[in-house]
Design a protein around this motif. Structure first.
Motif, PDB file in Angstrom:
ATOM      1  N   VAL A 142      49.746  55.437  40.452  1.00 55.95           N
ATOM      2  CA  VAL A 142      48.297  55.490  40.670  1.00 55.95           C
ATOM      3  C   VAL A 142      47.704  56.566  39.777  1.00 55.95           C
ATOM      4  O   VAL A 142      48.200  57.702  39.733  1.00 55.95           O
ATOM      5  CB  VAL A 142      47.947  55.815  42.136  1.00 55.95           C
ATOM      6  CG1 VAL A 142      46.428  55.749  42.335  1.00 55.95           C
ATOM      7  CG2 VAL A 142      48.648  54.862  43.083  1.00 55.95           C
ATOM      8  N   SER A 194      39.355  45.642  41.417  1.00 55.87           N
ATOM      9  CA  SER A 194      40.161  45.904  40.228  1.00 55.87           C
ATOM     10  C   SER A 194      40.219  47.395  39.938  1.00 55.87           C
ATOM     11  O   SER A 194      39.444  48.187  40.492  1.00 55.87           O
ATOM     12  CB  SER A 194      39.562  45.190  39.018  1.00 55.87           C
ATOM     13  OG  SER A 194      38.273  45.722  38.719  1.00 55.87           O
ATOM     14  N   CYS A 195      41.131  47.766  39.041  1.00 58.53           N
ATOM     15  CA  CYS A 195      41.185  49.148  38.576  1.00 58.53           C
ATOM     16  C   CYS A 195      39.868  49.528  37.914  1.00 58.53           C
ATOM     17  O   CYS A 195      39.366  50.640  38.094  1.00 58.53           O
ATOM     18  CB  CYS A 195      42.336  49.329  37.583  1.00 58.53           C
ATOM     19  SG  CYS A 195      43.977  49.034  38.260  1.00 58.53           S
ATOM     20  N   ALA A 208      47.712  51.114  39.972  1.00 57.93           N
ATOM     21  CA  ALA A 208      46.407  51.181  40.634  1.00 57.93           C
ATOM     22  C   ALA A 208      45.619  52.386  40.138  1.00 57.93           C
ATOM     23  O   ALA A 208      46.161  53.288  39.497  1.00 57.93           O
ATOM     24  CB  ALA A 208      46.579  51.256  42.153  1.00 57.93           C
ATOM     25  N   PHE A 209      44.320  52.373  40.452  1.00 57.56           N
ATOM     26  CA  PHE A 209      43.448  53.516  40.167  1.00 57.56           C
ATOM     27  C   PHE A 209      42.704  53.872  41.445  1.00 57.56           C
ATOM     28  O   PHE A 209      42.196  52.998  42.160  1.00 57.56           O
ATOM     29  CB  PHE A 209      42.436  53.204  39.063  1.00 57.56           C
ATOM     30  CG  PHE A 209      41.538  54.372  38.745  1.00 57.56           C
ATOM     31  CD1 PHE A 209      41.946  55.350  37.857  1.00 57.56           C
ATOM     32  CD2 PHE A 209      40.292  54.514  39.352  1.00 57.56           C
ATOM     33  CE1 PHE A 209      41.142  56.448  37.568  1.00 57.56           C
ATOM     34  CE2 PHE A 209      39.478  55.613  39.069  1.00 57.56           C
ATOM     35  CZ  PHE A 209      39.911  56.574  38.176  1.00 57.56           C
ATOM     36  N   GLU A 262      37.375  52.624  38.620  1.00 62.70           N
ATOM     37  CA  GLU A 262      37.018  53.588  37.570  1.00 62.70           C
ATOM     38  C   GLU A 262      35.500  53.696  37.428  1.00 62.70           C
ATOM     39  O   GLU A 262      34.943  54.790  37.287  1.00 62.70           O
ATOM     40  CB  GLU A 262      37.650  53.159  36.242  1.00 62.70           C
ATOM     41  CG  GLU A 262      39.163  53.307  36.217  1.00 62.70           C
ATOM     42  CD  GLU A 262      39.832  52.518  35.106  1.00 62.70           C
ATOM     43  OE1 GLU A 262      40.963  52.862  34.722  1.00 62.70           O
ATOM     44  OE2 GLU A 262      39.232  51.523  34.625  1.00 62.70           O
ATOM     45  N   THR A 281      43.239  52.407  32.923  1.00 64.05           N
ATOM     46  CA  THR A 281      44.433  52.115  33.715  1.00 64.05           C
ATOM     47  C   THR A 281      45.100  50.822  33.275  1.00 64.05           C
ATOM     48  O   THR A 281      46.313  50.786  33.022  1.00 64.05           O
ATOM     49  CB  THR A 281      44.085  52.028  35.216  1.00 64.05           C
ATOM     50  OG1 THR A 281      43.419  53.225  35.611  1.00 64.05           O
ATOM     51  CG2 THR A 281      45.338  51.851  36.052  1.00 64.05           C
ATOM     52  N   ASP A 282      44.316  49.729  33.173  1.00 61.22           N
ATOM     53  CA  ASP A 282      44.933  48.424  32.916  1.00 61.22           C
ATOM     54  C   ASP A 282      45.110  48.120  31.428  1.00 61.22           C
ATOM     55  O   ASP A 282      45.639  47.061  31.080  1.00 61.22           O
ATOM     56  CB  ASP A 282      44.150  47.298  33.610  1.00 61.22           C
ATOM     57  CG  ASP A 282      42.723  47.146  33.103  1.00 61.22           C
ATOM     58  OD1 ASP A 282      42.393  47.700  32.043  1.00 61.22           O
ATOM     59  OD2 ASP A 282      41.924  46.467  33.780  1.00 61.22           O
TER      60      ASP A 282
END
Length: 433
Positions: free
Chosen positions: A121, A203-204, A154-155, A208, A131-132
């Protein structure tokens, strides 16, 4: 069937975000391994000693003694963890562009020790896609595993509020976004062990973006009151009085307060993460950038007010002895990152002033990338003779344990950027800025 929870959680970065988070997990019965490249921090934690003012040593010692908390500089121990949470800095570079090097270097350091089923994470504030895209690429390259298939990603944005006694990690809702539904489920189960309310998002990138919205909201509204401060002052109106009256409205209004500029690791930085990323999509962020310009201009406004006040007593800035009261970026903390006081010190020194500071939380200025030229400078003594020797004192951060009445009584001239002297007597030589 419930999702299994990791037996050992690794937290990379033991600063103002990582340490409180690690303590909360440990208090909740989760075994925590703190990881940091700074051996001094690691040694302090293992000795049960705090290096952050608002975290007491007893809270660390309790978890060390329980066996639920330990710290190390050995990143190979990531292999023992079921989950790793990354809480490292994400500053801007000298060109005011995002610097995610700490995130990527952390990814490179932990990647060789990832194993199937593990959760990673990211909590560091950053632009959507970090992140992705960026972190994912580093982790997959270094581990040979596939994110979303072999390991979970994950974020979850940090929401620390240092210095606020009412802020508790367990009580602050935790936004979580995963690379896949399974990643989200894994991350939700992890944080659910320590945080009372989890707020899952799609979603990440949505997670964010949530963090950026929160801090852009603050930046824009602080810019508004900073601009109104100048406008109302020209009209002979005290913006602080206006804010106090406005906040009695029980709906449709939230108070924000002016100051000498923005500080800390979030509000002066996060908006620029979005403006930088938006350009990739051909989008302009004029509103955000205008707020940034207004907030960035505040230190110069304060210096101009200092010059006017000194001129009123037939003194120039050049050659004057000027005291900055409060070096930390906000009240009642020892965190001086991105503090506008440093900008004031630089501007005043460039104008020929002899500059000193007083801050009970920062006895000596620590080395840093941005303000290394001030490193080693000590805080002055707090007494009548010392404070009274300065031509002007500027209140840049209003700590609760600073006696501002003494400052007013001892000083020849006071510039108040925080309304800290509102209830003081003998204010005839106090100027608001």
């Amino acid at each position: 069937m419930s999702t299994p929870t990791p037996s050992l959680v690794g937290i990379v970065g033991l600063g103002y975000v990582g340490l409180p988070l690690g303590l909360q997990f440990a208090r909740s019965g989760v075994s925590v391994l703190g990881l940091d490249i700074d051996s001094a921090k690691v040694d302090s934690i293992n000795a049960g000693q705090s290096y952050i003012h608002h975290i007491d040593s007893d809270s660390i010692r309790e978890q060390i003694d329980s066996g639920r908390l330990s710290a190390s500089t050995d990143f190979s121990r990531v292999g023992d963890c079921g989950a790793v949470i990354i809480c490292v800095p994400s500053p801007l570079n000298k060109n005011r562009e995002p610097d995610i090097s700490y995130i990527l270097k952390t990814g490179e350091a932990i990647a060789p020790y990832l194993h199937p089923g593990m959760l990673v994470v990211l909590e560091s504030t950053t632009y959507p896609g970090t992140t992705d895209e960026d972190l994912l690429g580093v982790l997959e390259k270094g581990s040979g595993l596939v994110a979303g298939k072999d390991f979970h990603l994950a974020f979850s944005p940090e929401r620390e509020d240092p210095g606020n006694p009412d802020s508790r990690v367990a009580k602050i809702p935790k936004v979580v976004g995963g690379l896949s539904p399974a990643c989200l489920e894994k991350a939700t189960a992890l944080y659910g062990q320590a945080i009372e309310r989890i707020v899952p998002v799609s979603s990440c990138r949505a997670a964010e973006a949530t963090k950026l919205l929160e801090n852009i909201f603050r930046s824009v509204n602080i810019a508004l009151v900073n601009e109104l401060k100048i406008v109302y002052a020209a009209m002979g109106i005290d913006v602080w009085e206006v804010i106090e009256a406005a906040k009695t409205k029980p709906f449709g209004y939230m108070p924000f307060y002016p100051g000498p500029g923005l500080g800390g690791h979030c509000i002066p930085i996060d908006p620029f993460y979005l403006t930088w990323k938006a350009r990739e999509y051909g989008q302009a962020t004029r509103f955000i950038e205008l707020a940034g310009e207004i907030n960035t201009s505040m230190p110069q406004h304060v210096v101009n007010r200092v010059a006017e006040a000194l001129n009123g007593v037939k003194k120039p800035i050049n050659g004057s002895k000027i005291l900055l009261v409060g070096l930390a970026y906000k009240a009642n903390v020892d965190d001086d990152r991105e503090s506008p006081t440093y900008v004031l010190m630089d501007l005043l020194k460039a104008s020929g002033a002899e500059v000193s500071y007083y801050d009970p939380y920062v006895p000596v200025i620590r080395p840093s990338r941005e303000h290394g030229h001030w490193a080693g400078t000590p805080s002055i003594a707090w007494d009548n003779e010392t404070v009274g020797s300065f031509d002007v004192a500027i209140i840049s951060t209003a700590h609760a344990n600073v006696d501002h009445q003494e400052l007013v009584d001892w000083s020849q001239l006071v510039i108040d950027t925080r309304n800290a002297t509102a209830n003081c007597s003998n204010r005839q030589h106090v100027v608001k800025a």
